[in-house]
Motif scaffolding. Structure first.
Motif, PDB file in Angstrom:
ATOM      1  N   MET A 251       0.941  -1.124   0.001  1.00 27.36           N
ATOM      2  CA  MET A 251       0.157  -0.028   0.193  1.00 27.36           C
ATOM      3  C   MET A 251       0.801   1.388   0.000  1.00 27.36           C
ATOM      4  SD  MET A 251      -3.444   0.142   2.093  1.00 27.36           S
ATOM      5  CE  MET A 251      -2.823   0.563   3.784  1.00 27.36           C
TER       6      MET A 251
ATOM      7  N   THR B 212      -2.366   4.868   2.446  1.00 28.47           N
ATOM      8  CA  THR B 212      -2.441   4.720   3.811  1.00 28.47           C
ATOM      9  C   THR B 212      -2.985   5.943   4.382  1.00 28.47           C
ATOM     10  OG1 THR B 212      -0.376   3.141   3.809  1.00 28.47           O
ATOM     11  CG2 THR B 212      -0.834   4.266   5.763  1.00 28.47           C
TER      12      THR B 212
ATOM     13  N   SER C  44      -6.249   6.020   7.003  1.00 21.16           N
ATOM     14  CA  SER C  44      -5.934   6.527   8.104  1.00 21.16           C
ATOM     15  C   SER C  44      -7.125   7.638   8.542  1.00 21.16           C
ATOM     16  CB  SER C  44      -4.641   7.203   8.241  1.00 21.16           C
ATOM     17  OG  SER C  44      -3.821   6.194   8.355  1.00 21.16           O
TER      18      SER C  44
ATOM     19  N   LEU D  23      -6.282  -6.128   5.235  1.00 21.87           N
ATOM     20  CA  LEU D  23      -4.878  -5.850   4.818  1.00 21.87           C
ATOM     21  C   LEU D  23      -4.133  -7.080   5.010  1.00 21.87           C
ATOM     22  CD1 LEU D  23      -4.551  -2.767   6.934  1.00 21.87           C
ATOM     23  CD2 LEU D  23      -4.612  -2.788   4.269  1.00 21.87           C
TER      24      LEU D  23
ATOM     25  N   ALA E 170      -0.425  -6.411   3.369  1.00 18.93           N
ATOM     26  CA  ALA E 170       0.165  -4.939   3.531  1.00 18.93           C
ATOM     27  C   ALA E 170       0.966  -4.787   4.626  1.00 18.93           C
ATOM     28  CB  ALA E 170      -1.049  -4.273   3.491  1.00 18.93           C
TER      29      ALA E 170
ATOM     30  N   THR F 297       0.537   1.148   8.788  1.00 18.16           N
ATOM     31  CA  THR F 297      -0.734   1.039   8.632  1.00 18.16           C
ATOM     32  C   THR F 297      -1.126   1.492   9.930  1.00 18.16           C
ATOM     33  OG1 THR F 297      -0.944  -0.105   6.583  1.00 18.16           O
ATOM     34  CG2 THR F 297      -3.120   0.403   7.698  1.00 18.16           C
TER      35      THR F 297
ATOM     36  N   ALA G 296      -0.235   4.912  11.479  1.00 15.16           N
ATOM     37  CA  ALA G 296      -0.812   5.730  10.690  1.00 15.16           C
ATOM     38  C   ALA G 296      -2.242   5.906  11.040  1.00 15.16           C
ATOM     39  CB  ALA G 296      -0.822   5.889   9.116  1.00 15.16           C
TER      40      ALA G 296
END
Length: 189
Positions: free
Chosen positions: A1, A6, A10, A125, A130, A135, A138
């Motif tokens: 990603m 991302t 988020s 994910l 990912a 992630t 974030a």
């Protein structure tokens, strides 16, 4: 990603927490930045951990979580919203009666209720392979910032609207829960 995906994820994961934080801030007696940061930290940590939990559970739990996440969020947010509306409708209208801060557990339950969707995202994910650490950090940071801003915005709304702000905050929580339920039930129809 990539970075943009991302960042957008988020932001999307923190929007319902932001709306709940506005209501929480409005329900308090002039919350200070310290309380806003505390609330943001609690929400941010929870919102950052739930995708990791979802990622760890992966494909095994995703069908079960996604089948019930909207009902869990609806019941938790609706119940908290009803409590806030009831408090707002109470006959005691003195500003001094508003709490200076919310309990850790009330914030944790609200944070969890607004982050259940992040658990499902975490499971997705895992399928995409990912980087869950980046992630999750974030998502947690974005939620921390959005909730901190939301509580301070709620402070302004609380000063303007007084006791009615708690009613509005409760209605917002009920609305978020109903929207989550509608969004998931509408997607299955």
């Amino acid at each position: 990603m990539n970075f943009a995906a991302t960042a957008l994820l988020s932001l999307a994961m923190s929007t319902d927490a932001f709306a709940a934080a506005v209501g929480k801030g409005a329900a308090l007696h002039r919350p200070h930045l310290r309380e806003a940061l505390r609330t943001g930290l609690i929400f941010g940590v929870i919102e950052g951990l739930t995708p990791v939990i979802g990622w760890l559970l992966g494909q095994l739990a995703a069908p079960y979580v996604s089948a019930w996440d909207h009902w869990i969020a609806f019941v938790l947010l609706g119940g908290l919203g009803i409590m806030m509306v009831r408090e707002g409708l109470s006959t005691d209208e003195e500003e001094a009666e508003k709490p200076g801060s919310h309990s850790f557990w009330l914030l944790a339950v609200t944070g969890f209720a607004t982050s259940i969707d992040a658990m499902v995202v975490g499971a997705g994910l895992a399928i995409m392979d990912a980087d869950i650490v980046v992630t999750a950090i974030a998502i947690g940071f974005s939620t921390f910032v959005m909730v901190t801003i939301g509580v301070m915005l709620g402070r302004v709304l609380g000063l303007i609207a007084g006791k009615r702000a708690e009613i509005v905050g409760g209605i917002i929580l009920i609305g978020i829960g109903a929207f989550i339920l509608y969004e998931h039930l509408g997607a299955t129809a």
